[in-house]
Design an enzyme around this catalytic site. Sequence first.
Site, PDB file in Angstrom:
ATOM      1  N   HIS A 246       5.076   1.677  -7.747  1.00 10.26           N
ATOM      2  CA  HIS A 246       3.400   1.228  -7.631  1.00 10.26           C
ATOM      3  C   HIS A 246       2.727   0.806  -9.354  1.00 10.26           C
ATOM      4  CE1 HIS A 246       4.763   1.408  -2.886  1.00 10.26           C
ATOM      5  NE2 HIS A 246       4.730   0.435  -3.872  1.00 10.26           N
TER       6      HIS A 246
ATOM      7  N   GLY B  48       0.610  -1.527  -0.289  1.00  8.34           N
ATOM      8  CA  GLY B  48       0.055  -0.020  -0.338  1.00  8.34           C
ATOM      9  C   GLY B  48       0.692   1.512   0.365  1.00  8.34           C
ATOM     10  N   ALA B  49       0.207   2.270   0.098  1.00  8.68           N
ATOM     11  CA  ALA B  49       1.069   3.795   0.214  1.00  8.68           C
ATOM     12  C   ALA B  49       1.527   3.555  -1.222  1.00  8.68           C
ATOM     13  CB  ALA B  49       2.314   4.095   1.583  1.00  8.68           C
TER      14      ALA B  49
ATOM     15  N   ASP C 275      13.810  -3.021  -4.967  1.00  8.87           N
ATOM     16  CA  ASP C 275      14.590  -3.845  -4.615  1.00  8.87           C
ATOM     17  C   ASP C 275      15.184  -4.750  -5.194  1.00  8.87           C
ATOM     18  OD1 ASP C 275      13.016  -2.304  -1.570  1.00  8.87           O
ATOM     19  OD2 ASP C 275      11.277  -2.672  -2.689  1.00  8.87           O
TER      20      ASP C 275
END
Length: 276
Positions: free
Chosen positions: A37, A31-32, A150
Amino acid sequence: MKIVRTVAHLREVIRAWRASGETVALIPTMGALHEGHLSLVRLGRERCRRTVATLFVNPKQFNQPSDLAAYPRTEESDAEKLTAIDCDLLFAPDAAEMYPPSFATNVSVRGIGEELEGAARPGHFDGVATVVSKLLLQALPDVAIFGEKDWQQLQVIKRFAADLNIPVAIEGAPTVRDADGLALSSRNVRLTPADRSKAPLLHAVLQRVAVAVRAGADPAEAVNGARRELAAGGFEPIDYIEVRDGETLGPPGPGPRRVLAAAWLGQVRLIDNIPG
């Protein structure tokens, strides 16, 4: 966009899509949501007919309870962003759905999961591997997409997916950055204005290390210089800055390399990486 909160409902929707011959892309998130994303969801739409985003703040991958508590929860605005780019489904389970009281299994990736982030945050990748393996098996998509910011996480996921014969293609997507080079992250909103002005130094230093190593500099010397530059720029502590093999994250060899770093600015831990 449909929102579902149970594994049974998730599988019911995907089963109907499969019956119609449709392919499925999965984009796991906590989320966020930001543009990084959303770029993964857009890539999922290019790859498959249907896209599923997941939203679950996974307690098993946080080392500090305070960090877990501080992680932003913005489901309503996240859902609006996903709807705007035509995501088909949001899977937003609660902790009891993902980890019922009887839950007793842990997925651990040795070697690659114990380096760098794994050493700085013991148990972190066990939490990542456990929750992502569950999400992959719950949805069984054709492809699952993860951001290259990541980088080590991406390699860990590729490793356990291959080792466990999980029939899902794992795909990485390029890091999305602000104009000044800072990699987009949900944590960036916690930077003070003064620290935000310093933050782009991390990417700039990685670039200088990569250029130096490609030109034949000794990686250890390039890394030592980078540490000094980051420290002078206000980064403290510096968890690591390393030149590693791009796939195994072991010592660099003749193949593709990766320059990776993690360092703190104030109360915010930033990570980044670029090709070496």
